[in-house]
Design a protein around this motif. Structure first.
Motif, PDB file in Angstrom:
ATOM      1  N   PHE A   1       0.849  -1.184   0.000  1.00  0.00           N
ATOM      2  CA  PHE A   1       0.000   0.000   0.000  1.00  0.00           C
ATOM      3  C   PHE A   1       0.888   1.237   0.000  1.00  0.00           C
ATOM      4  O   PHE A   1       1.923   1.248   0.663  1.00  0.00           O
ATOM      5  CB  PHE A   1      -0.917   0.004   1.221  1.00  0.00           C
ATOM      6  N   ALA A   2       0.491   2.257  -0.732  1.00  0.00           N
ATOM      7  CA  ALA A   2       1.210   3.525  -0.763  1.00  0.00           C
ATOM      8  C   ALA A   2       0.197   4.650  -0.641  1.00  0.00           C
ATOM      9  O   ALA A   2      -0.825   4.649  -1.337  1.00  0.00           O
ATOM     10  CB  ALA A   2       2.004   3.671  -2.058  1.00  0.00           C
ATOM     11  N   SER A   3       0.477   5.596   0.254  1.00  0.00           N
ATOM     12  CA  SER A   3      -0.425   6.737   0.404  1.00  0.00           C
ATOM     13  C   SER A   3      -0.066   7.802  -0.619  1.00  0.00           C
ATOM     14  O   SER A   3       1.102   8.028  -0.908  1.00  0.00           O
ATOM     15  CB  SER A   3      -0.363   7.292   1.823  1.00  0.00           C
ATOM     16  N   ASN A   4      -1.094   8.437  -1.168  1.00  0.00           N
ATOM     17  CA  ASN A   4      -0.930   9.464  -2.190  1.00  0.00           C
ATOM     18  C   ASN A   4      -1.535  10.765  -1.681  1.00  0.00           C
ATOM     19  O   ASN A   4      -2.729  11.021  -1.860  1.00  0.00           O
ATOM     20  CB  ASN A   4      -1.609   9.034  -3.496  1.00  0.00           C
ATOM     21  N   SER A   5      -0.712  11.583  -1.022  1.00  0.00           N
ATOM     22  CA  SER A   5      -1.202  12.805  -0.404  1.00  0.00           C
ATOM     23  C   SER A   5      -1.768  13.785  -1.422  1.00  0.00           C
ATOM     24  O   SER A   5      -2.743  14.479  -1.138  1.00  0.00           O
ATOM     25  CB  SER A   5      -0.085  13.489   0.386  1.00  0.00           C
ATOM     26  N   GLY A   6      -1.177  13.862  -2.602  1.00  0.00           N
ATOM     27  CA  GLY A   6      -1.634  14.815  -3.602  1.00  0.00           C
ATOM     28  C   GLY A   6      -3.006  14.512  -4.166  1.00  0.00           C
ATOM     29  O   GLY A   6      -3.722  15.407  -4.597  1.00  0.00           O
ATOM     30  N   SER A   7      -3.407  13.233  -4.152  1.00  0.00           N
ATOM     31  CA  SER A   7      -4.718  12.853  -4.690  1.00  0.00           C
ATOM     32  C   SER A   7      -5.656  12.300  -3.619  1.00  0.00           C
ATOM     33  O   SER A   7      -6.754  11.831  -3.945  1.00  0.00           O
ATOM     34  CB  SER A   7      -4.544  11.834  -5.821  1.00  0.00           C
ATOM     35  N   ASN A   8      -5.245  12.346  -2.346  1.00  0.00           N
ATOM     36  CA  ASN A   8      -6.073  11.891  -1.221  1.00  0.00           C
ATOM     37  C   ASN A   8      -6.601  10.471  -1.426  1.00  0.00           C
ATOM     38  O   ASN A   8      -7.783  10.193  -1.246  1.00  0.00           O
ATOM     39  CB  ASN A   8      -7.239  12.859  -0.965  1.00  0.00           C
ATOM     40  N   ASP A   9      -5.687   9.567  -1.787  1.00  0.00           N
ATOM     41  CA  ASP A   9      -6.088   8.181  -1.936  1.00  0.00           C
ATOM     42  C   ASP A   9      -4.931   7.248  -1.568  1.00  0.00           C
ATOM     43  O   ASP A   9      -3.832   7.700  -1.252  1.00  0.00           O
ATOM     44  CB  ASP A   9      -6.617   7.890  -3.340  1.00  0.00           C
ATOM     45  N   VAL A  10      -5.223   5.957  -1.588  1.00  0.00           N
ATOM     46  CA  VAL A  10      -4.232   4.923  -1.279  1.00  0.00           C
ATOM     47  C   VAL A  10      -4.151   3.994  -2.475  1.00  0.00           C
ATOM     48  O   VAL A  10      -5.184   3.552  -3.001  1.00  0.00           O
ATOM     49  CB  VAL A  10      -4.621   4.132  -0.014  1.00  0.00           C
ATOM     50  N   SER A  11      -2.946   3.715  -2.934  1.00  0.00           N
ATOM     51  CA  SER A  11      -2.732   2.735  -4.002  1.00  0.00           C
ATOM     52  C   SER A  11      -2.426   1.387  -3.375  1.00  0.00           C
ATOM     53  O   SER A  11      -1.648   1.297  -2.425  1.00  0.00           O
ATOM     54  CB  SER A  11      -1.551   3.142  -4.892  1.00  0.00           C
ATOM     55  N   ALA A  12      -3.048   0.345  -3.920  1.00  0.00           N
ATOM     56  CA  ALA A  12      -2.775  -1.024  -3.480  1.00  0.00           C
ATOM     57  C   ALA A  12      -2.042  -1.739  -4.609  1.00  0.00           C
ATOM     58  O   ALA A  12      -2.398  -1.583  -5.784  1.00  0.00           O
ATOM     59  CB  ALA A  12      -4.064  -1.747  -3.145  1.00  0.00           C
ATOM     60  N   PHE A  13      -1.012  -2.495  -4.241  1.00  0.00           N
ATOM     61  CA  PHE A  13      -0.208  -3.233  -5.211  1.00  0.00           C
ATOM     62  C   PHE A  13      -0.112  -4.688  -4.787  1.00  0.00           C
ATOM     63  O   PHE A  13      -0.084  -4.996  -3.598  1.00  0.00           O
ATOM     64  CB  PHE A  13       1.219  -2.668  -5.271  1.00  0.00           C
ATOM     65  N   SER A  14      -0.022  -5.574  -5.771  1.00  0.00           N
ATOM     66  CA  SER A  14       0.378  -6.953  -5.488  1.00  0.00           C
ATOM     67  C   SER A  14       1.874  -7.032  -5.783  1.00  0.00           C
ATOM     68  O   SER A  14       2.398  -6.257  -6.581  1.00  0.00           O
ATOM     69  CB  SER A  14      -0.414  -7.951  -6.337  1.00  0.00           C
ATOM     70  N   ILE A  15       2.548  -7.939  -5.100  1.00  0.00           N
ATOM     71  CA  ILE A  15       3.995  -8.083  -5.237  1.00  0.00           C
ATOM     72  C   ILE A  15       4.307  -9.445  -5.822  1.00  0.00           C
ATOM     73  O   ILE A  15       3.846 -10.478  -5.315  1.00  0.00           O
ATOM     74  CB  ILE A  15       4.690  -7.941  -3.863  1.00  0.00           C
ATOM     75  N   ASN A  16       5.098  -9.468  -6.885  1.00  0.00           N
ATOM     76  CA  ASN A  16       5.573 -10.724  -7.439  1.00  0.00           C
ATOM     77  C   ASN A  16       6.577 -11.297  -6.438  1.00  0.00           C
ATOM     78  O   ASN A  16       7.604 -10.673  -6.166  1.00  0.00           O
ATOM     79  CB  ASN A  16       6.232 -10.500  -8.803  1.00  0.00           C
ATOM     80  N   PRO A  17       6.306 -12.478  -5.853  1.00  0.00           N
ATOM     81  CA  PRO A  17       7.185 -13.009  -4.808  1.00  0.00           C
ATOM     82  C   PRO A  17       8.588 -13.363  -5.291  1.00  0.00           C
ATOM     83  O   PRO A  17       9.515 -13.434  -4.496  1.00  0.00           O
ATOM     84  CB  PRO A  17       6.453 -14.237  -4.284  1.00  0.00           C
ATOM     85  N   THR A  18       8.762 -13.586  -6.570  1.00  0.00           N
ATOM     86  CA  THR A  18      10.074 -13.947  -7.113  1.00  0.00           C
ATOM     87  C   THR A  18      10.905 -12.723  -7.450  1.00  0.00           C
ATOM     88  O   THR A  18      12.072 -12.622  -7.068  1.00  0.00           O
ATOM     89  CB  THR A  18       9.917 -14.830  -8.374  1.00  0.00           C
ATOM     90  N   THR A  19      10.293 -11.774  -8.172  1.00  0.00           N
ATOM     91  CA  THR A  19      11.050 -10.621  -8.665  1.00  0.00           C
ATOM     92  C   THR A  19      10.897  -9.375  -7.800  1.00  0.00           C
ATOM     93  O   THR A  19      11.710  -8.460  -7.889  1.00  0.00           O
ATOM     94  CB  THR A  19      10.601 -10.252 -10.092  1.00  0.00           C
ATOM     95  N   GLY A  20       9.817  -9.311  -7.014  1.00  0.00           N
ATOM     96  CA  GLY A  20       9.542  -8.105  -6.233  1.00  0.00           C
ATOM     97  C   GLY A  20       8.815  -7.037  -7.019  1.00  0.00           C
ATOM     98  O   GLY A  20       8.508  -5.964  -6.489  1.00  0.00           O
ATOM     99  N   ALA A  21       8.515  -7.288  -8.292  1.00  0.00           N
ATOM    100  CA  ALA A  21       7.817  -6.312  -9.128  1.00  0.00           C
ATOM    101  C   ALA A  21       6.406  -6.065  -8.600  1.00  0.00           C
ATOM    102  O   ALA A  21       5.743  -6.978  -8.094  1.00  0.00           O
ATOM    103  CB  ALA A  21       7.761  -6.798 -10.571  1.00  0.00           C
ATOM    104  N   LEU A  22       5.949  -4.812  -8.725  1.00  0.00           N
ATOM    105  CA  LEU A  22       4.627  -4.417  -8.262  1.00  0.00           C
ATOM    106  C   LEU A  22       3.642  -4.347  -9.416  1.00  0.00           C
ATOM    107  O   LEU A  22       3.988  -3.904 -10.512  1.00  0.00           O
ATOM    108  CB  LEU A  22       4.683  -3.036  -7.595  1.00  0.00           C
ATOM    109  N   SER A  23       2.398  -4.764  -9.149  1.00  0.00           N
ATOM    110  CA  SER A  23       1.293  -4.616 -10.101  1.00  0.00           C
ATOM    111  C   SER A  23       0.174  -3.886  -9.371  1.00  0.00           C
ATOM    112  O   SER A  23      -0.220  -4.283  -8.263  1.00  0.00           O
ATOM    113  CB  SER A  23       0.776  -5.973 -10.577  1.00  0.00           C
ATOM    114  N   LEU A  24      -0.330  -2.835  -9.980  1.00  0.00           N
ATOM    115  CA  LEU A  24      -1.380  -2.034  -9.360  1.00  0.00           C
ATOM    116  C   LEU A  24      -2.669  -2.837  -9.253  1.00  0.00           C
ATOM    117  O   LEU A  24      -3.152  -3.391 -10.242  1.00  0.00           O
ATOM    118  CB  LEU A  24      -1.625  -0.752 -10.173  1.00  0.00           C
TER     119      LEU A  24
END
Length: 192
Positions: A1-24
């Motif tokens: 999860f990442a907070s977005n102060s400029g847009s007053n929202d929270v982004s949720a991401f899934s994490i690839n357990p092998t590479t660590g890459a994020l997908s929104l």
């Protein structure tokens, strides 16, 4: 999860357990205000069981509680956002998941978490420390809370006894000032 102060929202991401890459997974509005972005923001804390995510909205002095779905998507619980008593800066859930502690850039608020996700202040909240308590952390045992003071002076850490009903009492000798550093508004305890 990442907070977005400029847009007053929270982004949720899934994490690839092998590479660590994020997908929104998605972006989820808090329903509150992060403030002007220069001195305010959105702090985040999650319950130890992964059921709820709290988003502290410093601009509107409240906390949005989200349920966390299995895919990481968020849904605001009914009644959100809940009053915090001031601008939540740093936040931490108690190890038992019953309380949310929030440094309010002044006192420390303690809010009880109901089964459905509603937050209510415990009796006596907010609790005053020595100054401008911002960042907070709670011992793994759950019996003490540490709060760093956001000041232009020396490092200052308030230490409170954290009892089972959520109330805070400064321990003897608090605040602690080692005479080094400036603006100690972030605190983090080791996991041991």
């Amino acid at each position: 999860f990442a907070s977005n102060s400029g847009s007053n929202d929270v982004s949720a991401f899934s994490i690839n357990p092998t590479t660590g890459a994020l997908s929104l997974v998605g972006r989820f509005p808090t329903g509150g205000s992060a403030g002007d972005g220069s001195t305010s923001g959105i702090s985040l804390a999650a319950t130890p069981d992964g059921r709820f995510l709290m988003a502290g909205n410093a601009g509107s002095n409240d906390v949005t509680v989200f349920t966390i779905a299995g895919d990481g998507s968020l849904t605001a619980v009914g009644g959100s956002p809940f009053p915090a008593g001031g601008p939540p800066d740093g936040m931490r859930m108690s190890p038992n998941g019953a309380y949310l502690a929030a440094g309010l850039a002044g006192p420390v608020a303690v809010l009880g978490l109901a089964q459905g996700g509603a937050l209510t202040p415990v009796v006596g909240s907010p609790f005053s420390g020595s100054g401008v308590d911002a960042g907070v952390d709670i011992k793994c045992s759950g019996n003490q809370l540490f709060a760093g003071d956001a000041t232009s002076g020396t490092t200052t850490v308030d230490v409170f006894s954290f009892v089972a009903n959520g109330t805070l009492t400064p321990i003897p000798g608090s605040p602690f000032q080692p005479g080094v550093g400036v603006n100690s508004n972030g605190v983090l305890l080791s996991p041991h």
